[in-house]
Enzyme design. Structure first.
Site, short mmCIF file in Angstrom:
data_model
loop_
_atom_site.label_atom_id
_atom_site.label_comp_id
_atom_site.label_asym_id
_atom_site.label_seq_id
_atom_site.Cartn_x
_atom_site.Cartn_y
_atom_site.Cartn_z
CB THR A 54 10.81 -5.70 14.56
OG1 THR A 54 11.13 -6.57 13.48
CG2 THR A 54 9.85 -6.39 15.51
CG ASN A 103 1.18 -2.67 18.71
OD1 ASN A 103 0.92 -3.72 19.30
ND2 ASN A 103 1.12 -1.49 19.30
N GLY A 163 5.30 -6.67 13.87
CA GLY A 163 6.23 -7.80 13.75
C GLY A 163 6.14 -8.32 12.33
CB ILE A 199 17.11 -2.95 16.08
CG1 ILE A 199 15.61 -2.56 16.00
CG2 ILE A 199 17.84 -2.61 14.78
CD1 ILE A 199 14.76 -3.39 15.05
CB THR A 200 20.53 -7.65 14.89
OG1 THR A 200 19.50 -8.56 15.29
CG2 THR A 200 21.89 -8.35 15.00
NE ARG A 220 27.94 -43.01 26.60
CZ ARG A 220 28.16 -43.13 27.89
NH1 ARG A 220 29.36 -42.90 28.40
NH2 ARG A 220 27.17 -43.47 28.70
CD GLU A 251 17.33 -11.47 8.25
OE1 GLU A 251 17.38 -11.51 7.02
OE2 GLU A 251 18.31 -11.37 8.99
CB SER A 308 8.39 -21.49 9.48
OG SER A 308 9.74 -21.68 9.80
CD GLU A 309 4.54 -20.16 11.80
OE1 GLU A 309 5.42 -19.28 11.76
OE2 GLU A 309 4.59 -21.12 12.60
C1 LIG Z 1 17.07 -12.07 18.29
C2 LIG Z 1 16.24 -11.28 17.35
C3 LIG Z 1 16.86 -10.43 16.43
C4 LIG Z 1 16.07 -9.64 15.57
N1 LIG Z 1 16.69 -8.71 14.76
C5 LIG Z 1 15.92 -7.83 14.05
C6 LIG Z 1 16.50 -6.75 13.29
O1 LIG Z 1 17.73 -6.62 13.23
N2 LIG Z 1 15.67 -5.88 12.67
C7 LIG Z 1 14.32 -5.99 12.71
O2 LIG Z 1 13.63 -5.16 12.14
N3 LIG Z 1 13.72 -7.02 13.39
C8 LIG Z 1 14.49 -7.93 14.05
N4 LIG Z 1 13.89 -8.95 14.76
C9 LIG Z 1 12.45 -9.13 14.70
C10 LIG Z 1 12.02 -10.34 13.88
O3 LIG Z 1 12.23 -10.11 12.51
C11 LIG Z 1 10.56 -10.65 14.24
O4 LIG Z 1 10.61 -11.32 15.48
C12 LIG Z 1 9.83 -11.47 13.22
O5 LIG Z 1 9.63 -10.72 12.05
C13 LIG Z 1 8.46 -11.96 13.70
O6 LIG Z 1 7.72 -10.95 14.30
P1 LIG Z 1 7.12 -11.18 15.78
O7 LIG Z 1 8.21 -11.76 16.61
O8 LIG Z 1 6.52 -9.93 16.24
O9 LIG Z 1 6.03 -12.31 15.61
P2 LIG Z 1 4.47 -12.10 15.31
O10 LIG Z 1 4.30 -11.30 14.07
O11 LIG Z 1 3.80 -11.62 16.56
O12 LIG Z 1 4.01 -13.57 15.00
C14 LIG Z 1 3.64 -14.50 16.02
C15 LIG Z 1 3.18 -15.79 15.35
O13 LIG Z 1 2.05 -15.54 14.51
C16 LIG Z 1 2.33 -15.96 13.19
N5 LIG Z 1 1.68 -15.05 12.23
C17 LIG Z 1 1.71 -13.68 12.22
N6 LIG Z 1 1.02 -13.22 11.17
C18 LIG Z 1 0.55 -14.29 10.50
C19 LIG Z 1 -0.23 -14.47 9.32
N7 LIG Z 1 -0.65 -13.43 8.59
N8 LIG Z 1 -0.52 -15.74 8.94
C20 LIG Z 1 -0.07 -16.79 9.64
N9 LIG Z 1 0.69 -16.70 10.76
C21 LIG Z 1 0.98 -15.46 11.17
C22 LIG Z 1 3.84 -15.92 13.05
O14 LIG Z 1 4.29 -16.77 12.01
C23 LIG Z 1 4.26 -16.39 14.43
O15 LIG Z 1 4.21 -17.80 14.50
C24 LIG Z 1 14.67 -9.76 15.60
C25 LIG Z 1 14.06 -10.65 16.48
C26 LIG Z 1 14.82 -11.38 17.36
C27 LIG Z 1 14.11 -12.28 18.35
#
Ligand SMILES: Cc1cc2nc3c(=O)[nH]c(=O)nc-3n(C[C@H](O)[C@H](O)[C@H](O)COP(=O)(O)OP(=O)(O)OC[C@H]3O[C@@H](n4cnc5c(N)ncnc54)[C@H](O)[C@@H]3O)c2cc1C
Length: 397
Positions: A127, A130, A132, A158-159, A272, A367, A370-371
């Site tokens: 991640t 830009n 995600g 990154i965990t 309770r 990972e 849900s979408e």
């Molecule tokens: C606590 C924590 C630990 C994590 N650990 C790791 C790790 O170890 N390694 C790593 O690489 N990453 C890690 N992540 C990142 C994590 O995998 C991402 O947060 C996740 O993949 C979603 O990306 P984003 O948060 O940027 O959301 P975005 O991609 O910005 O999405 C935002 C919203 O838009 C929706 N969306 C995006 N694209 C589409 C589409 N094409 N169609 C429909 N809906 C869409 C999504 O479902 C979501 O509801 C971690 C995140 C957190 C918060």
């Protein structure tokens, strides 16, 4: 059909339950409050073999099948999901790609000598700001110069990447452009003390507060070409497959948390009293407990079915997405209902259910949201292809 666990699966589940009840559950609230990484617990989990599950013994692991790993992970997460995600990210995201795509030398060195069953943790960095859901947006670059990768860029959230016992990270970097104009992505192994590789301070989080996530910075980081994990340009396929298995495990983590919500709701319902009676005598409360129990059972079965398919080498991508979505949403409903059963006390940080309610949301995001998992399921249904092939097409668009 056989719903019985093998002796090995039962042994890992029972060992994890015993350890989690004795050593994790009693301190989970304090870990969350203090937001401190649980070094002592992780060290004990390493000694007991939980941090090396699924890794072959020849590489320092405690070789077991994927079902056994998920059973153990559920029990650890039932006690605390901060510890659960620490184990999951290390085993499913850190070790699994090294095992699946590493050369014999890489496995012997990183899994056998550096990680040694979890004495050191390994992270997986996909991640970015830009990139995600859309990993094609990866901006971290790696240029091959005189037999070395020159890596520049940043990763986010990154965990396990910044603990005192982190050995390193496998990063996905852009190494070129394909003929179709899409980025060529490659997985590169970067050890923790490599010059130019630094980490940010960590985040103020809603849940998983005792686990470690960092911003990673790569400034002219040089690593030898032999640190390429698998073939150049195969990074996209590798992380898709890594996340398939990771989704099953996040499903198991979610089942553990949902079970913990049911445990707390049952306890409170019995204790309770209102209107001169135990609230467990009210049908409204009984139905909540029954619904929670049904969903937890179903979510667990979905996770185990996906894990069982993987153990047999059969396609499991669709089932992994289904298990992850259903289990994470089950846990969310369970946390909500557990707070409801606890009433006002459930809104207080002195209760476990308040913490569960904060912690549960991330399971629907990490990972694969849900979408995106629903899209993977729908595409595989519509195209009648195994989910992984459908997913590759979808994400390549
Ligand atoms: C606590 C924590 C630990 C994590 N650990 C790791 C790790 O170890 N390694 C790593 O690489 N990453 C890690 N992540 C990142 C994590 O995998 C991402 O947060 C996740 O993949 C979603 O990306 P984003 O948060 O940027 O959301 P975005 O991609 O910005 O999405 C935002 C919203 O838009 C929706 N969306 C995006 N694209 C589409 C589409 N094409 N169609 C429909 N809906 C869409 C999504 O479902 C979501 O509801 C971690 C995140 C957190 C918060």
């Amino acid at each position: 059909m056989n719903f019985d666990y093998t002796p090995d699966q039962r042994r890992w589940r029972d060992a994890a339950r015993e350890f989690a009840e004795a050593e994790i559950f009693p301190v989970a609230a304090r870990l969350d409050k203090e937001q401190k990484f649980p070094y002592e617990i992780v060290a004990k989990m390493c000694d007991l073999g939980f941090m090396g599950l699924t890794v072959p013994e020849e590489y320092g692991g405690t070789e077991c099948d994927f079902v056994a790993y998920n059973l153990a992970l559920e029990e650890i997460s039932r006690a605390d999901t901060s510890v659960g995600i620490t184990m999951e990210a290390h085993v499913s995201l850190g070790c699994a790609p090294l095992l699946a795509y590493g050369t014999k030398e890489q496995k012997e060195h990183y899994l056998g000598e550096v990680i040694r069953g979890g004495e050191k943790l390994w992270a997986f960095g996909l991640t970015e700001e830009n990139a995600g859901t859309d990993a094609g947006g990866t901006e971290t670059t790696a240029d091959l110069q005189n037999g070395e990768w020159l890596v520049n860029g940043e990763k986010k959230w990154i965990t396990n990447s910044g603990t005192d016992i982190t050995g390193g990270v496998t990063v996905i970097a852009k190494t070129g452009e394909r003929e179709n104009g899409k980025p060529e992505l490659t997985a590169i192994i970067i050890e923790q003390d490599t010059p130019g590789f630094t980490r940010g301070p960590g985040y103020e989080k809603t849940g998983w507060r005792a686990s470690d996530q960092r911003q990673l910075y790569f400034r002219d980081v040089r690593v030898p070409e032999k640190n390429t994990l698998g073939a150049r340009g195969k990074g996209f396929r590798q992380f898709l497959s890594t996340l398939d298995a990771g989704r099953v495990a996040v499903g198991a983590l979610s089942v553990g948390l949902a079970q913990a919500c049911l445990d707390e709701a049952l306890k409170r319902a019995k204790e309770r009293r209102q209107f001169g009676r135990s609230i467990s005598e009210f049908q409204a409360i009984q139905f909540k407990l029954a619904d929670m129990a049904m969903e937890v059972e179903l979510a667990r079965n979905m996770v185990l079915k996906a894990a069982w398919l993987k153990d047999r080498g059969r396609p499991f991508g669709r089932e992994a997405s289904m298990a992850k979505v259903f289990a994470s949403e089950t846990a969310k409903r369970a946390a909500d209902q557990a707070v409801q059963v606890w009433g006002g006390e459930g809104f207080m940080e002195t209760s476990n259910v308040a913490r569960y309610w904060r912690q549960v949301k991330i399971n629907e995001i990490g990972e694969g949201t849900s979408e995106i998992n629903r899209q993977i399921i729908a595409r595989s249904l519509l195209s009648d292809e195994p989910a992984t092939a459908a997913k590759q097409k979808m994400l390549a668009q």
